[in-house]
Design an enzyme around this catalytic site. Structure first.
Site, PDB file in Angstrom:
ATOM      1  N   HIS A 137      -5.470 -11.200  10.670  1.00 45.24           N
ATOM      2  CA  HIS A 137      -5.810  -9.945  11.337  1.00 45.24           C
ATOM      3  C   HIS A 137      -7.324  -9.970  11.562  1.00 45.24           C
ATOM      4  CE1 HIS A 137      -6.509  -5.548  11.518  1.00 45.24           C
ATOM      5  NE2 HIS A 137      -5.232  -5.419  11.803  1.00 45.24           N
ATOM      6  N   ASP A 214      -5.064 -11.378   1.550  1.00 45.53           N
ATOM      7  CA  ASP A 214      -4.914 -10.116   2.278  1.00 45.53           C
ATOM      8  C   ASP A 214      -3.446  -9.696   2.196  1.00 45.53           C
ATOM      9  OD1 ASP A 214      -4.569  -8.101   4.093  1.00 45.53           O
ATOM     10  OD2 ASP A 214      -5.206  -9.248   5.847  1.00 45.53           O
ATOM     11  N   GLN A 217       0.161  -6.479   4.578  1.00 45.95           N
ATOM     12  CA  GLN A 217       1.544  -6.467   5.066  1.00 45.95           C
ATOM     13  C   GLN A 217       2.542  -6.884   3.994  1.00 45.95           C
ATOM     14  OE1 GLN A 217       2.598  -5.304   7.866  1.00 45.95           O
ATOM     15  NE2 GLN A 217       0.601  -5.010   8.835  1.00 45.95           N
TER      16      GLN A 217
END
Lengths: 421, 149
Positions: A137, A214, A217
């Protein structure tokens, strides 16, 4: 009389996931859009909130709204206890070793910026290397580009294959004694790919590099154990996990957090201030300058309670079933191409349709009450890789149903009809 | 409630499928790129000016049906117009799709009236106006790129 029935019910194994009971917890799911029942399939952008979360935030503001870590009065003590209880819930959720390793931030984006600007800026120098992947992202690209500009470090990118999987051999070749940081997505927001982060972390550690994962999600779909992964940092946002917007968490290993300089200066992050010298507060407060999003953190705590009550294993099982159903159903649409076909995938269906731009699909679906995301999903390099300007993305949560997938597919067929004029 | 057919009229679908004036313009003396960073729509406008008129105009790029059809219809409408006439049409069109006038006189817009449905879709207005802002900038300034943001 009932004994036989009961036995039969329990013999079937764990009770089936009761999606209708779950849906009743989410007030927004009963609204209509353009006269049709809302079919909310934009969960990767943000998830909807159960009444339990909305009520926890409401209850804080109605009954014990006060600033934390300062007043001696009752309300402040209650607010502090609730805020710290939320921190403890995050610690349990991630299986971190200590509450000191959980920093409340505005979201995953701020968490990555925090690590880049404190750990990164204080340790990197010219020629050092940072590794990310093609499917990051923008929030896991730009903070590192900024850091590279500031330090002279170099950004390296792990390529992906046509299914949207990380190419591990290429990653191993990128690793070297110059690698200082590997920052990698756990589950891709644009493709749904589940990245084998444990292997990524192991290989980085063999080279002495620090790894940030990260998890924005990942946390709504799969349980995460930061100690088992042995990641150095893990970040996520509350709003994708059925909690409020504007809050999230950074997990960091205590040893690293202690070495890192503060991110922002202000109240709460200090022990003692004089004009000559300031002594910083202990972990985790050293990184929480100013009044934090107290209501948000409390709401996040309620969201974690909610998810734990349903169970991530049950959620994942149900979502995988929905994903398989949706994948098969969409593939029946002539001219439809799925973008992101890794075997190990979360419930994200990104697709393009011959001759119809994703934005037109988005508008046509909205008319059927179906909310999807269209565009580049803040992952422009992924779009470039698949040579598409944008995709349409249906991202599923555990409150979505098979009937909603049918509505989605019907609406996509309708889009084809409109453009077949 | 708005009917989807008001947005995706036959004219729009047709101009999206077979855009007119699509491709580079040989001998263009003005070239300008328009970009919508939110959705990734990207088009380039080519202009040939002579005696204060738009002697020829074309475009290429990628975008949704609304933005492609709008560029196709706009380039058709602009051929042969003086720059002053082009500015007037630009202002009228902007009014039409942003719904600043409650009851627009669709007659005077000719084929461009097919884009009037966009006014009911605030999230799609920028798709329709990208090429128009690009043209407006091409005629009034020396900029080389236009973005909607």
């Amino acid at each position: 009389m009932t004994s036989k029935g009961t036995a039969a019910r329990y013999q079937a194994g764990p009770p089936a996931f009761d999606v209708e009971a779950v849906r009743a917890d989410f007030p927004i799911l009963s609204r209509q859009v353009h006269g049709k029942p809302l079919v909310y399939l934009d969960n990767a952008a943000t998830s909807q909130k159960p009444a339990q979360v909305i009520e926890a935030v409401d209850h804080y503001y109605r009954h014990y709204n006060a600033n934390i870590h300062r007043g001696v009065h009752t309300l402040s003590a209650e607010a502090t206890a609730a805020y710290e209880a939320a921190r403890h819930k995050v610690r349990d959720f991630l299986n971190a070793g200590s509450d000191k390793e959980i920093i409340f931030v505005r979201g995953a984006t701020e968490a990555i910026n925090l690590v880049a600007q404190t750990f990164g800026r204080s340790t990197l120098k010219g020629g050092d290397e940072i590794i990310i992947s093609t499917m990051e992202h923008h929030s896991n690209i730009v903070p590192w580009q900024l850091l590279c500009e500031q330090t002279g470090a170099v950004l390296r990118v792990i390529p992906i294959n046509d299914k949207g999987e990380l190419i591990m051999e290429a990653y191993e070749k990128l690793l070297s004694e110059r690698t200082r940081i590997v920052s990698i997505v756990h589950i891709s927001n644009a493709l749904g790919t589940v990245v084998p982060v444990k292997a990524v972390i192991e290989k980085a550690h063999q080279r002495g590099a620090v790894v940030l994962v990260d998890g924005a999600q990942a946390v709504p779909h799969a349980s995460c154990d930061v100690q088992a992964l042995d990641c150095d940092f893990y970040v996520f946002s509350s709003h994708k996990l059925f909690g409020p917007t504007g809050v999230g968490a950074l997990y960091g290993k205590q040893r690293l957090l202690e070495q890192m300089p503060p991110y922002q200066g202000g109240g709460d992050m200090i022990k003692m201030v004089t004009f000559a010298r300031t002594e910083y507060n202990d972990l985790p407060y050293k990184f929480e300058a100013g009044t934090p999003n107290i209501a948000g953190a409390i709401g996040l705590g309620a969201a974690l309670d909610y998810v734990n009550r349903i169970g991530l294993a049950a959620i994942a099982g149900y979502e995988q079933d929905l994903l398989a159903y949706g994948t098969a159903a969409l593939q029946e649409v002539p001219g439809l191409r799925l973008i992101g076909t890794a075997p190990d995938k979360a419930s994200i269906l990104s697709f393009v349709l011959d001759g119809i731009h994703p934005h037109d699909i988005g508008t046509i679906l909205d008319h059927e009450g179906v909310a999807i995301r269209t565009g580049h999903h803040c992952a422009m390099p992924v779009m470039d890789f698949f040579r598409v300007p944008a995709t349409a993305r249906a991202s599923l949560a555990f409150y979505n149903t098979h009937a909603e997938i049918d509505t989605l597919v019907r609406a996509v067929f309708n889009a084809r009809k409109i453009f077949a004029k | 409630m708005f009917d989807l057919k008001d947005l995706y009229q036959e004219v729009i679908v047709d101009h999206n499928r077979s855009p007119r004036n699509f491709g580079k313009l040989a001998g263009a003396d003005r070239m300008l790129e328009g970009f919508n960073p939110l959705c990734g729509d990207r088009l380039t406008l080519y202009l040939k000016l002579a005696d204060g008129r738009i002697a020829d105009i074309s475009f290429d790029g990628t975008g949704c049906a609304i933005s492609i059809a709008s560029a196709s219809l706009m380039t058709d409408a602009m051929k042969g117009k003086t720059t002053a006439e082009a500015e007037t049409i630009f202002n009228q069109f902007h009014e039409l799709v942003t719904a600043t006038r409650a009851d627009p006189d669709l007659e005077k817009f000719g084929k461009l009236a097919a884009l009037a449905g966009v006014r009911e879709y605030p999230t799609r207005v920028k798709c329709a106006t990208l090429c128009w802002h690009t043209l407006h900038t091409a005629l009034t300034s020396d900029q080389t790129t236009v973005t909607t943001e």
